[in-house]
Design a protein around this motif. Sequence first.
Motif, PDB file in Angstrom:
ATOM      1  N   GLN A 193       0.915  -1.269   0.200  1.00 10.08           N
ATOM      2  CA  GLN A 193       0.285   0.052  -0.163  1.00 10.08           C
ATOM      3  C   GLN A 193       0.803   1.283  -0.074  1.00 10.08           C
ATOM      4  O   GLN A 193       0.249   2.195  -0.753  1.00 10.08           O
ATOM      5  CB  GLN A 193      -0.655   0.040   1.046  1.00 10.08           C
TER       6      GLN A 193
ATOM      7  N   ALA B  68       2.522   1.718  -3.264  1.00  8.81           N
ATOM      8  CA  ALA B  68       1.526   1.806  -4.721  1.00  8.81           C
ATOM      9  C   ALA B  68       1.396   3.149  -4.520  1.00  8.81           C
ATOM     10  O   ALA B  68       0.787   3.722  -5.156  1.00  8.81           O
ATOM     11  CB  ALA B  68      -0.229   1.341  -4.509  1.00  8.81           C
ATOM     12  N   THR B  69       1.103   4.080  -3.523  1.00  3.15           N
ATOM     13  CA  THR B  69       1.174   5.811  -2.916  1.00  3.15           C
ATOM     14  C   THR B  69       2.331   6.072  -2.612  1.00  3.15           C
ATOM     15  O   THR B  69       2.346   7.327  -2.162  1.00  3.15           O
ATOM     16  CB  THR B  69      -0.350   5.551  -1.837  1.00  3.15           C
TER      17      THR B  69
ATOM     18  N   ALA C 157      -5.688   3.548  -6.780  1.00  5.56           N
ATOM     19  CA  ALA C 157      -4.824   2.593  -6.245  1.00  5.56           C
ATOM     20  C   ALA C 157      -5.834   0.960  -5.277  1.00  5.56           C
ATOM     21  O   ALA C 157      -6.558   1.725  -4.144  1.00  5.56           O
ATOM     22  CB  ALA C 157      -3.621   2.123  -5.712  1.00  5.56           C
TER      23      ALA C 157
ATOM     24  N   ALA D  87      -2.687  -2.819  -5.442  1.00  4.69           N
ATOM     25  CA  ALA D  87      -1.647  -2.225  -4.567  1.00  4.69           C
ATOM     26  C   ALA D  87      -0.631  -3.764  -4.603  1.00  4.69           C
ATOM     27  O   ALA D  87       0.021  -3.492  -4.612  1.00  4.69           O
ATOM     28  CB  ALA D  87      -1.904  -2.348  -3.252  1.00  4.69           C
TER      29      ALA D  87
END
Length: 811
Positions: free
Chosen positions: A404, A407-408, A550, A555
């Motif tokens: 997570q 993905a960010t 996402a 993710a």
Amino acid sequence: MPQSSRLRRLSTVALLPLVVGALAVVATPPATAAVGDTRIAWVEVEDGAISGGPALNSGDHGNFSGSGSYTFRETGMTSTMTVTAPEAGTYPVWIRYAAGPLTPEENVTRSMGLTTNGSRQVVSYPLTGSWETWAFARADVTLAQGANTIAVNCTRNLPTEMCRLNFDAIQVGGLEPDTCVATPAPVGAARLFDGTFASFDQWRKAGGGGFGHQTDCTIRGFRGPGSTWTQTTTSQQAGPYTLLLDWLRRDADDASSVYVGSSTNNTANPTTGYRVMIGASDTATVTSADGAFTQTADAAALAAAVRPVNQWNRYAVQVTPARIRVLLNGRVVNAVDRAVPLGGYIGLENRSEAAQVDFRDIQVQPGVDLGPVAGPARRATKADGTTANPGGESTLGNLVADAQRWATRGASGGTARISFATPSALKTDLVPTGSTVTYAQAAAVVDAEPLVNMRLTGAQITTVLEQQWQTTSGGEAATPAFVRLGASDGFTWTHDASRPQGDRITGTWLDGAPLNPAGTYSVTVSQSLAAGGDNFRGFTTGLVPQVRSATTLSALAAYLGDSSTVGPLALPQSQRAVGVTVPGGAPSSYVAGTTYAVDLSSWSYSAATDPQDTTVDVTIAGRPAGSFPVDRTRTDNAFDEDGTVAVRATIPADLAAGTAIVRMVGSTTGTTVTRSIAVTAAPPAPTPTPAPTPTPEPTPAPAPLPTSTTPPAVTKARPNLKVKVRPGRVVARKTRAKVVVTVRSAGSTPTGTVTVRAAGKTYAARLRNGRAVVTLRAFATRGGPSVRVSYAGDATTLSTARTLRIAVRAP
């Protein structure tokens, strides 16, 4: 003369300008075969000598072989082809034709002449249903050894010879038309084009350009802009799927594209779905079909993967609900994180008149392989090894949090630095098949829940961590009583469960630096956690929460795929949270030479396959202070206290007064806890009171010296061990890191041997002027491997050792 027709619906494409000449493929039949049993030639009608009227190259029809086909409509129209026979005899001739609808009077079986070496016969051609649908008609002919002429011709002698046919090619010899052998596909896959005409029949062309079937069992683009499309979607596209195909560029200006996810298959320029490009400067670029979105391939990865013109390349286009990932010859070269419609039509694009890209072996396989993973990642369990324990720290929870945050991590995701995952979102363990994990396995772990990025202060993060000891909104004890959050790599904290509710978190760190209570940090969590789920109400106080594109699933799938491009993905090793308790309370300072006591807990993951420490190595002020065993006894403790260590380390007696760092490091996982302690210098040894001086006696003569004496004991000096790793950026599978070891001590230059243990391998080097350099092998995976450096000591210098971690980055 016996005749038969075998309907073969073929689709796709466009045609090439007229080429005059004859193509003869000669094969020597096996000794046991009768004359005519083996194909001796495949001749394209458009390559024959066209004469006798306005014959039309039917560029508006697809599904042809070679570079085109011809329409025969009027008296005298002829295509004469040359065939070389290995021996005289009777041969079957398979004539590939299309007979589409015309007027009601003409929608009947049609006929045309076939002349062999001057001998003419009439062949019947039943309707094929459309001008895009081709069939084979058979006639038997007598050939002489050597060169022969075969001509299709029309006399327009109604009603016997109606003509009005499209002719494509003639196969001479062979028990069946089409000698291409189908390329095998794995069980469960759909073969969209396997080299045969029968599979080519699944395609239809749109626009002026298109594709033609070649004698080497490939298809090639012709005639400028146009596309060819599958006529149906397959069951393999109902869920995530992988489109596999080979392509070859013969010239530098050849260009094409592959379409996926299109809602239409009747246009050369679709407006839905995506295309993956093939060309001199844009190979593996992904665009939306409407042109609104473009993402180029990774330049370095593309340069390493692509093969030059006249060599075959292999695309694996992976399609999941939230991304398209393109692998070229097994290497990831592009990944687009956007909503992607599953199903839809698959197409090939021909971009220009000169763009003649070849294709072969086109198939759709259900599912997507994400990449290799270094073992299973599991949820926490109780002592029985099967019952889920929401209060235990788990490799899977930390892995999901890692994904997570990853993905960010970019600006579009909120530049996240920390992520948390709740164990209630983990539905099953992630266990790869062999070493590879699939999208389906990732989807079984977590649901596709939106991710939310927010800003939290250091104090707010501490509040969230305090809420792991669960209470309801009314302040009552909740069930379960404790929920351990998974956390992303680089974020750690300590706790003391003996302290009062709301005051149990004793420290928080990000990348080794303490969190500033007033500082602001970018944090990503699932939407349910952001709303205060699982009693983590502290997340609702986050500033500017924003839902990102996402999801928890996208993710995890992207992280498992893109983070493992070089070797298997390394799973979380170290504990993010550790219990630290000082028995009897910590004194304000410690006297050098006394014992530093601390009890550690929550040091072990619960699964047998998880990484486990057997000992914890302790240093004080950089000096080794002992190794202490980890008690890994599994209990049903609901508060994640399993994995205990009783540290009882002696503070060096000669340590000067001041602040000293106590560093405790897991021997396998690298889990690290540091504590700063105040040290008071040891009191000096008391000086004895001198005795009264006696009256001197006469001095006797000196005794003779003994022939040998015992040398006095030597007090060894404590060394100062310094370690540096070069270069500063270590890349998995690329960088051979150098460990530079310097040993210094008072009064002498240390000599002897230094050993370095890293990634299961031991290296040794001798000191020269107190310095040694050890070159390590390249690490296989990214992560933070633990490195143990030891100095054996010499005649005047004590031994010493220290443990450090090397940050290894993905390529």
